[in-house]
Design a protein around this motif. Structure first.
Motif, PDB file in Angstrom:
ATOM      1  N   LEU A   1     -10.278  16.961   2.747  1.00 47.94           N
ATOM      2  CA  LEU A   1      -9.185  17.120   1.674  1.00 47.94           C
ATOM      3  C   LEU A   1      -8.113  17.733   1.816  1.00 47.94           C
TER       4      LEU A   1
ATOM      5  N   THR B   1      -8.209  12.320   1.938  1.00 45.58           N
ATOM      6  CA  THR B   1      -7.425  12.463   0.725  1.00 45.58           C
ATOM      7  C   THR B   1      -6.044  12.572   0.764  1.00 45.58           C
TER       8      THR B   1
ATOM      9  N   TYR C   1      -6.035  10.375  -4.071  1.00 41.11           N
ATOM     10  CA  TYR C   1      -6.405  11.156  -5.085  1.00 41.11           C
ATOM     11  C   TYR C   1      -5.710  10.926  -6.632  1.00 41.11           C
TER      12      TYR C   1
ATOM     13  N   ASN D   1     -11.712   9.356  -8.256  1.00 38.71           N
ATOM     14  CA  ASN D   1     -11.999  10.752  -8.793  1.00 38.71           C
ATOM     15  C   ASN D   1     -13.011  11.002  -7.482  1.00 38.71           C
ATOM     16  N   LEU D   2     -13.068  12.239  -7.148  1.00 37.40           N
ATOM     17  CA  LEU D   2     -13.889  12.780  -5.637  1.00 37.40           C
ATOM     18  C   LEU D   2     -15.308  12.615  -6.232  1.00 37.40           C
ATOM     19  N   GLU D   3     -15.708  12.965  -7.432  1.00 33.69           N
ATOM     20  CA  GLU D   3     -17.011  13.077  -8.041  1.00 33.69           C
ATOM     21  C   GLU D   3     -17.758  11.599  -7.952  1.00 33.69           C
TER      22      GLU D   3
ATOM     23  N   LEU E   1     -17.035   9.279  -5.769  1.00 34.98           N
ATOM     24  CA  LEU E   1     -16.913   8.402  -4.576  1.00 34.98           C
ATOM     25  C   LEU E   1     -18.374   7.837  -4.343  1.00 34.98           C
TER      26      LEU E   1
ATOM     27  N   ASP F   1     -12.130  21.417   3.084  1.00 40.45           N
ATOM     28  CA  ASP F   1     -11.348  21.408   1.978  1.00 40.45           C
ATOM     29  C   ASP F   1      -9.975  22.242   2.237  1.00 40.45           C
TER      30      ASP F   1
ATOM     31  N   GLN G   1     -10.176  22.887  -3.652  1.00 38.94           N
ATOM     32  CA  GLN G   1     -11.011  22.007  -4.395  1.00 38.94           C
ATOM     33  C   GLN G   1     -12.346  22.349  -4.286  1.00 38.94           C
TER      34      GLN G   1
ATOM     35  N   LYS H   1     -14.878  20.570  -6.347  1.00 47.21           N
ATOM     36  CA  LYS H   1     -15.297  19.201  -6.070  1.00 47.21           C
ATOM     37  C   LYS H   1     -15.939  19.004  -5.003  1.00 47.21           C
TER      38      LYS H   1
ATOM     39  N   VAL I   1     -19.502  16.136  -3.071  1.00 47.42           N
ATOM     40  CA  VAL I   1     -19.464  14.898  -2.116  1.00 47.42           C
ATOM     41  C   VAL I   1     -20.279  15.193  -0.835  1.00 47.42           C
TER      42      VAL I   1
END
Ligand code: NDP
Length: 331
Positions: free
Chosen positions: A179, A205, A225, A229-231, A233, A242, A246, A249, A253
């Motif tokens: 990220l 991202t 991004y 939405n990361l959630e 993927l 990260d 984040q 989030k 993942v």
């Protein structure tokens, strides 16, 4: 005030002695605050050299978000006393060595991060100055083929990327999601994961304009991004790194049993946070990859900034939009 380093007064050795002035130009602040607290001191004291240290004539430096956070007073409980000459990253030339220094010698071109721990008692006299004193163990020889600006862009960011990946258990064949892939740390984390550690799949991202950059650094999957939405993927990853803040989030993942390493902000289980340790041997280990071009420094195209533009460079860094590293060169 000019001090000849050589103890000898014979003309033959005096001719090769490195002359180190008693005062230097340095950026300094004596109160915490925004970039406006930074002042250029034309007559700052050149730091004394400890027995395990070398004095470096700084040629280039780089900024990191921690420089701005420290200047804002975020770490004042564990900071060194004011006034502060900021700056962790440097490249330059050794001009003096302490009595216990084993490997480095005058004339060596080096790079590194000046404080072993950037938050716990960092040096009062950092790299945004003509000279700084650094422990030999925190430095490495500058990679062949890299200029001073490129070398200065690396230490804190590449040591963070490397330590984070190692703590997360990186090994060949693992999948990694980074990220913040276009930032100073993320741009190196992508390359390390893909080209040094042999990750099977690297995703990263960034915002729309930086998607092609992520691919050029080695990302197999580039995630915009602003659109995804990361959630949501489709895939989960062995390691989530990260570099944005984040943590909430990031844990959504990661694969069951995987690792989530977080550089900043809140952490939720199984995520963990760490603070980078400066270590010249990590740079030595990475030098072959830097020399072969497997790892490439990424300098933000707004720079390098001149030494007189340090305030502008900080303001730019603090937009949070830098691509790769904000470099100050020449010094
Ligand atoms: P940078 O200033 O280089 O990061 C800037 C980049 O972040 C930009 O390219 C931007 O890309 C990207 N970015 C911003 N928001 C997002 C987002 N929501 N998703 C993806 N990318 C985003 O910072 P660094 O890489 O140097 O450091 C990152 C963070 O890690 C900082 O908070 C820093 O303090 C911390 N850090 C912690 C360390 C530790 O030891 N714990 C060590 C080093 C850093 P775009 O313009 O596309 O948004």
């Amino acid at each position: 005030c000019v001090v000849a380093v050589s103890a000898s007064s014979s003309p033959a050795t005096a001719a090769v002695a490195t002359e180190v002035p008693g005062v230097m130009k340095a950026w300094v602040y004596d109160a915490y605050g925004d970039a406006g607290v930074l002042k250029l001191d034309e007559a700052a004291a050149v730091p004394a050299v400890g027995e395990d240290q070398v004095l470096v004539k700084v040629v280039a430096a780089a900024l990191n978000p921690v420089d701005a956070k420290r200047r804002a007073g975020k770490f004042q409980a564990t900071d060194s006393p004011l006034p502060t000459v900021p700056g962790y990253d440097l490249s330059g030339v050794v001009v003096k060595v302490g009595s216990q220094v084993k490997k480095l010698k005058e004339g060596d071109e080096v790079y590194g991060m000046v404080s072993e721990n950037p938050l716990q008692g960092p040096k009062q006299s950092g790299s945004l100055a003509e000279y700084t004193a650094v422990e030999e163990k925190l430095l490495a020889l500058k990679p062949k083929g890299l200029d001073f600006a490129q070398a200065a862009s690396l230490p804190l960011a590449v040591e963070t990327a490397n330590e984070g990946l190692e703590r997360a258990g990186i090994s060949a064949g693992k999948s990694v999601l980074i990220l913040g892939g276009a930032g100073g740390v993320g741009s190196l984390a992508i390359q390390l994961a893909k080209h040094v550690y042999g990750a099977s799949k690297v995703a990263a991202t960034a915002s729309t304009k930086k998607i092609e950059l992520l691919k050029s650094l080695g990302a197999d999957v580039a995630i915009d991004y602003t659109k995804e939405n990361l959630e949501e993927l489709p895939d989960k990853y062995d390691i989530v790194f990260d570099g944005v803040g984040q943590g909430d989030k990031a844990v959504k993942v990661v694969k069951e049993g995987g690792s989530v390493v977080v550089l900043t902000g809140a952490v939720s289980p199984p995520g963990f946070r760490f603070v980078v340790t400066s270590n010249g041997s990590v740079l030595e280990k990475l030098n072959p990859y830097l020399e072969s071009g497997k790892l490439k420094p990424l300098i933000d195209p707004e720079g390098p900034f001149s030494f007189s533009q340090v305030v502008e460079a900080f303001s730019y860094l603090e937009t949070g939009r830098a691509t790769g590293k904000v470099v100050i060169s020449p010094i």
